[in-house]
Design an enzyme around this catalytic site. Structure first.
Site, PDB file in Angstrom:
ATOM      1  N   CYS A  10      15.086 -38.112  -3.157  1.00  0.00           N
ATOM      2  CA  CYS A  10      14.473 -38.828  -2.043  1.00  0.00           C
ATOM      3  C   CYS A  10      15.533 -39.634  -1.279  1.00  0.00           C
ATOM      4  CB  CYS A  10      13.379 -39.767  -2.544  1.00  0.00           C
ATOM      5  SG  CYS A  10      12.540 -40.661  -1.215  1.00  0.00           S
TER       6      CYS A  10
ATOM      7  N   GLY B 240      12.045 -26.564  -0.234  1.00  0.00           N
ATOM      8  CA  GLY B 240      12.614 -26.803   1.079  1.00  0.00           C
ATOM      9  C   GLY B 240      12.342 -25.686   2.053  1.00  0.00           C
TER      10      GLY B 240
END
Length: 340
Positions: free
Chosen positions: A104, A216
């Site tokens: 993150c 992703g």
């Protein structure tokens, strides 16, 4: 380092397809809804910080319903002892996996010295996961990036994986983008850094004994199937699973896990989830807290805009009940469309 206890990893099969941990999105209501759509995909909590659990005593953050299994908790932190204590709490709460966030890129995560910034401290990550593994029987996993800032992913990523593997980690999810901790917002970090799927596939060949999932930019089940066909062990899907849950999750059990049962229709899924919503309302909860996660269910279908509008506007009103859900269903063919 302590030897990691050997035990079966019940969440490994489910990790063939998982829904990414997403702050402010994958709360317990979202997960309960996603579980109606797919019985087999692995679900994750929002990231929960170890300090909140250990120092803050915020055990309510670990609450979930039994229907959510298989379920993993994602922890944020960088103190080995604190993470070990939080992992123990997660085991006592009944989770199937405990995951350490090393990906993150948000400012608040950086300020706490955890998240993607840990890509620059692999030895510390090794200490953290080793401490966690020594205190819980749960599988300890990691979610990371391919690198951060000026790092060279081809150098950094294999070194990082080698370090956590030596510490006992056997399952990792790799977001196939760098994180730029300086200059890009969290939203930009999900979109601007280029994807490098080939590097993640290369890591699977290099670390063949590790279960490696890719994350992703994967927005369809077909794209997920393509990644699995190239040898990856699992695929994690984030925003697409949230915004188009039917397209991703309703067919997932059949196409990804080989289930033979017929997928639910969108209307059947609403009907199946209705008792959960009713219980939530009976306990004093607000309709919007649950239905905000259902707005994308009919994405791409006739009446989808009306479904979203009725739920968005009506569910937030004081005292909103199941009649709002019924009114929204009328925009997409009503309850008679169940089974279609």
């Amino acid at each position: 380092m302590h030897a990691r206890p050997t035990h079966r990893d019940p969440a490994a099969d489910a990790a063939r397809l998982s829904v990414a941990p997403m702050m402010d999105w994958t709360d317990r209501h979202c997960r309960a809804f996603h579980r109606v759509l797919s019985r087999r995909a692995l679900l994750y909590t929002e990231m929960i910080t170890a300090p909140a659990l250990v120092r803050g005593g915020a055990l309510h953050l670990l609450e979930f319903a039994d229907v959510e299994h298989p379920l993993a908790v994602q922890l944020g932190g960088s103190d080995p002892a604190e993470l070990a204590a939080a992992a123990r709490m997660a085991e006592e709460a009944g989770y199937d996996e405990v995951n350490l966030n090393c990906g993150c890129p948000s400012d608040r995560v950086q300020s706490g010295s955890f998240g993607a910034v840990l890509m620059t401290q692999p030895d510390l990550v090794g200490e953290c996961v080793n401490a966690m593994a020594a205190t819980t029987r749960l599988p300890v996993t990691v979610k990371c990036r391919i690198g951060v800032d000026e790092q060279v992913p081809e150098e950094v990523l294999p070194a990082f994986l080698g370090t956590i593997r030596a510490a006992g980690v056997r399952r990792v999810t790799i977001h196939a983008r760098k994180a730029w901790l300086q200059g890009l917002s969290p939203k930009e970090n999900r979109e601007i850094p280029p994807l490098d799927y080939a590097l993640v596939a290369q890591m699977k060949r290099k670390f063949a004994d590790m279960h490696i999932s890719i994350n992703g930019g994967i927005a369809t089940l077909t794209a997920a199937e393509d990644q699995l066909a190239q040898g990856l062990d699992g695929v994690m899907i984030g925003r697409a699973a949230y915004h188009q849950p039917a397209q991703i999750l309703l067919e997932a059990d059949r196409r990804i896990f080989g289930a033979t049962e017929r997928p639910l229709s969108r209307h059947e899924a609403v009907d199946r989830f209705r008792p959960y919503i009713a219980r939530h309302l009976e306990q004093g909860g607000r309709l919007h807290s649950v239905t905000r996660h259902m707005l994308g269910l009919f994405a791409g279908q006739p009446g989808a805009r009306g479904w979203r509008r009725v739920l968005s506007e009506g569910a937030s009103r004081p005292g909103a009940g199941l009649d709002v859900l019924d009114a929204a269903l009328e925009r997409v063919g009503g309850t008679q469309a169940a089974g279609v």
